[in-house]
Write a protein that holds these residues in place. Structure first.
Motif, PDB file in Angstrom:
ATOM      1  N   MET A 487     111.817  -3.617  51.975  1.00  0.00           N
ATOM      2  CA  MET A 487     113.064  -4.004  51.716  1.00  0.00           C
ATOM      3  C   MET A 487     113.660  -2.649  50.872  1.00  0.00           C
ATOM      4  O   MET A 487     113.082  -2.256  50.043  1.00  0.00           O
ATOM      5  N   GLU A 488     115.003  -2.443  50.971  1.00  0.00           N
ATOM      6  CA  GLU A 488     115.617  -1.437  50.370  1.00  0.00           C
ATOM      7  C   GLU A 488     115.904  -1.617  48.910  1.00  0.00           C
ATOM      8  O   GLU A 488     116.477  -2.713  48.870  1.00  0.00           O
ATOM      9  N   THR A 489     115.637  -0.699  48.005  1.00  0.00           N
ATOM     10  CA  THR A 489     115.868  -1.038  46.676  1.00  0.00           C
ATOM     11  C   THR A 489     116.742   0.146  46.122  1.00  0.00           C
ATOM     12  O   THR A 489     116.608   1.312  46.406  1.00  0.00           O
ATOM     13  N   LEU A 490     117.489  -0.190  45.081  1.00  0.00           N
ATOM     14  CA  LEU A 490     118.604   0.541  44.253  1.00  0.00           C
ATOM     15  C   LEU A 490     118.423   0.198  42.902  1.00  0.00           C
ATOM     16  O   LEU A 490     118.871  -0.958  42.584  1.00  0.00           O
ATOM     17  N   MET A 491     117.848   1.071  42.003  1.00  0.00           N
ATOM     18  CA  MET A 491     117.572   0.579  40.575  1.00  0.00           C
ATOM     19  C   MET A 491     117.998   1.636  39.451  1.00  0.00           C
ATOM     20  O   MET A 491     117.773   2.939  39.851  1.00  0.00           O
ATOM     21  N   VAL A 492     118.664   1.176  38.490  1.00  0.00           N
ATOM     22  CA  VAL A 492     118.521   2.048  37.348  1.00  0.00           C
ATOM     23  C   VAL A 492     117.513   1.756  36.272  1.00  0.00           C
ATOM     24  O   VAL A 492     117.318   0.702  36.012  1.00  0.00           O
ATOM     25  N   VAL A 493     116.699   2.814  36.091  1.00  0.00           N
ATOM     26  CA  VAL A 493     115.379   2.635  35.433  1.00  0.00           C
ATOM     27  C   VAL A 493     115.028   3.727  34.638  1.00  0.00           C
ATOM     28  O   VAL A 493     115.810   4.893  34.724  1.00  0.00           O
ATOM     29  N   ILE A 494     114.162   3.390  33.564  1.00  0.00           N
ATOM     30  CA  ILE A 494     113.755   4.609  32.822  1.00  0.00           C
ATOM     31  C   ILE A 494     112.378   5.017  33.162  1.00  0.00           C
ATOM     32  O   ILE A 494     111.350   4.101  33.387  1.00  0.00           O
ATOM     33  N   ILE A 495     111.777   6.153  33.114  1.00  0.00           N
ATOM     34  CA  ILE A 495     110.592   6.451  33.733  1.00  0.00           C
ATOM     35  C   ILE A 495     109.633   6.726  32.463  1.00  0.00           C
ATOM     36  O   ILE A 495     109.705   7.384  31.496  1.00  0.00           O
ATOM     37  N   ASN A 496     108.689   5.806  32.311  1.00  0.00           N
ATOM     38  CA  ASN A 496     107.878   5.895  30.992  1.00  0.00           C
ATOM     39  C   ASN A 496     106.636   6.735  31.067  1.00  0.00           C
ATOM     40  O   ASN A 496     106.239   7.206  30.273  1.00  0.00           O
ATOM     41  N   ARG A 497     106.262   6.773  32.482  1.00  0.00           N
ATOM     42  CA  ARG A 497     104.984   7.821  32.695  1.00  0.00           C
ATOM     43  C   ARG A 497     104.975   8.369  33.789  1.00  0.00           C
ATOM     44  O   ARG A 497     105.537   7.741  34.846  1.00  0.00           O
ATOM     45  N   LYS A 498     104.405   9.631  33.710  1.00  0.00           N
ATOM     46  CA  LYS A 498     104.530  10.424  35.261  1.00  0.00           C
ATOM     47  C   LYS A 498     103.190  11.021  35.211  1.00  0.00           C
ATOM     48  O   LYS A 498     102.585  11.776  34.409  1.00  0.00           O
TER      49      LYS A 498
END
Length: 587
Positions: A487-498
């Motif tokens: 399913m296609e997703t579009l989200m506003v998120v914060i990156i906590n860990r990379k």
């Protein structure tokens, strides 16, 4: 856990081996039973701990004593069924699953039997009967039975076969099986022994005689049930055998369901506090329960050295975060804090706090974590100021403790009049406090969740415009992975860990822990996307992530990133659209 019990040491009866779960028998459970050894299954449930921890909180805050066995509680309380039908069942045993929540909202149980049936039906296999169960519950007069003798057996489940015990009663009442014979049929069903079930068909329909011609089982036909009806009933039982469920097991589970629902309906604050204590250390779960508290209007306060206990506690209708939930803070340090609070009173500054506590029972890491988690805000809200002085205070306190041990006067307690210590004369340095973003980031690091604020809170309107899904919904979708995969997703998120990784071809890919206002999931950034978006991928970055859902076996669903854009790009896009709309309106 299957536990084998014997009179003497197990190795006198069967060979053993060391497995990854401990010492096990080399024989499977069937052979163990044939040898006459006893195998018992023991199940540990976290929900029992939740009940245990909730009851003393209820008694303390409400003066109500509830026995652990709930003997005084009626199993037909409308308020409990209203809670279950509302879908507010986070923490309620067996009803936390999103699919089960939907089912219960449709079912709208109004009796204990409905809960038992619901717990039994919502599993692979029986789920196929859910539409019929719901339809028949709403139209009980239209339920059709293959024979009238099934009515007293299946009416309680609206004509649907749900339990093994119902099959046992059918073969007894319709075909004349004994209790022992009907239990053999149940065992065959529970062990999925379809060959045994098929051999039973002729016996069920026409009965059975012994070598002397004596009737040992009458059979349906002798008892007045037409052969066609008997075959149809047996066909249904054969189909049901694939997913037969034990009603006594479901009823015991449902009793726990009812009790946890009762506590949440009548004592939601104490129940949620006990619930969060049970998952202390699991940040994802605590985040879900904190959000559920907010939905119910229950405030969860940050940890506080003057108010918090070890576990989550309740005061004035609010939940206080437990000190054990703070990273790097062990039980020894917490015991020292609580003991100092009891023996020397509530401190009013970090200096007095250090003066009161046994410095040998708390280390620098623990004190730093408490400060960054906000546990010392009750002394002064400037966390940066506390961070600036805590190491020197610890050094002084340790030096003082050493001198005291050596029989010298304490650095902070030079005479009787100065026993209150140097705390009153000390002042914190004038330093600027951490920014709001940094406070939240440090708090998240120490508690595992954003508690007093969230980096995305100021962007709720943008999130409503941009995002087509939440992390909470993504986690819920694992109930139907085939439906939601890709399913296609579009989200506003914060990156906590990379976390980056070099592929076999020598390219870089990344694994990201991303979070929105509702929880967190993992995003995978393959090399082709990483090359284009590497500059936007860093910890604490707020981004718009476009991608697709990915479901693998029993794993938590993940997002496969296809494009990552800085959030300010989306903000500027919508600002421009608003300006253009305003200009058109003006024209």
């Amino acid at each position: 856990a299957g536990v084998v019990i014997s009179k003497r040491s197990i190795d006198e009866y069967v060979p053993l081996y060391n497995s990854d779960k401990g010492v096990s028998t080399q024989f499977p459970m069937g052979t163990i039973e044939e040898l006459g050894l006893l195998k018992m299954d023991f199940l540990g449930l976290r929900n029992l701990s939740v009940i245990r921890d909730a009851l003393p909180l209820i008694e303390k805050n409400h003066g109500v004593s509830i026995d652990i066995d709930f003997t005084h509680i009626k199993p037909d309380d409308p308020k409990v069924f209203e809670l279950i039908a509302s879908g507010n069942t986070q923490g309620v045993f067996q009803l936390e699953n999103s699919g089960m929540i939907r089912f219960m909202k449709e079912l709208r149980p109004d009796c204990f039997e409905d809960i038992v049936a619901g717990v039994s039906l919502y599993r692979p296999g029986p789920m196929a009967s859910i539409p019929d169960y719901l339809k028949n519950k709403n139209n009980p007069k239209k339920v059709q039975y293959a024979h009238e003798r099934l009515v007293p057996i299946l009416s309680v489940t609206y004509g649907c076969m749900v339990y093994q015990e119902q099959v046992m009663q059918i073969v007894r009442d319709l075909a004349g099986y004994t209790y022992g014979q009907s239990d053999l049929v149940r065992r065959a069903m529970s062990k999925k022994k379809m060959d045994v079930m098929l051999r039973e068909e002729e016996k069920f329909i026409f009965g059975e005689t012994d070598a002397d011609g004596n009737v040992t089982v009458e059979g349906c036909v002798r008892r007045g049930v037409p052969e066609a009806a008997a075959r149809e009933i047996f066909r249904q039982m054969i189909s049901f055998a694939e997913y037969a469920f034990n009603k006594s097991h479901a009823a015991a589970y449902s009793l726990l369901t009812y009790r946890t629902a009762y506590l949440k309906a009548y004592y939601p604050v104490e129940f949620m506090a006990a619930l969060m204590t049970s998952v202390m250390g699991n940040a994802d779960k605590i985040a879900i329960y904190v959000r559920n508290c907010a939905e119910m209007g229950v405030e969860v306060l940050p940890p506080d050295i003057n108010e918090s206990e070890k576990k989550f506690s309740v005061k004035d209708g609010k939940i206080r975060f437990g000190l054990l939930g703070v990273k790097n803070v062990g039980e020894g340090a917490i015991d020292a804090i609580l003991r100092a609070r009891t023996e020397k009173g509530v401190p009013t500054s970090i200096f007095e706090f250090m003066d009161n506590i046994n410095i040998n029972e708390i280390n620098r890491k623990a004190l730093e974590s408490l400060i960054l988690a906000g546990a010392l805000d009750c002394l002064n809200p400037n966390r940066a100021a506390h961070i600036a002085v805590y190491e020197k205070l610890m050094e002084s306190a340790k030096a003082s403790a050493r001198k005291t041990v050596e029989g010298q006067l304490s650095l902070f307690r030079t005479n009787g009049e100065e026993m209150r210590g140097a705390a009153e004369s000390e002042t914190l340095p004038l330093v600027e406090d951490f920014s709001k973003q940094e406070r939240m980031a440090r708090e998240k690091e120490m508690l595992g969740i954003y508690l007093t604020g969230h980096p995305l809170s100021d962007r709720r309107k943008l999130i409503e415009k941009v995002s087509n899904i939440t992390t909470e919904e993504i986690i819920a979708f694992r109930d139907n992975p085939n439906v939601w995969d890709k399913m296609e997703t579009l989200m506003v998120v914060i990156i906590n860990r990379k976390k980056t990784q070099i592929t076999k071809s020598g390219k870089i890919m990344a694994f990201l822990d991303i979070e929105d206002l509702y929880g967190g999931v993992e995003a995978i950034v393959f090399p082709n996307v990483y090359e284009r978006c590497a500059q936007e991928i860093f910890e604490d970055a707020v981004v718009v992530l476009r991608g697709r859902l990915s479901f693998k076996d029993e794993e938590t669903p993940k997002v496969i990133a296809e494009k990552i854009t800085p959030v300010y790009v989306a903000e500027e896009f919508y600002r421009r659209k608003e300006r253009e709309a305003a200009e058109r309106t003006a024209v």
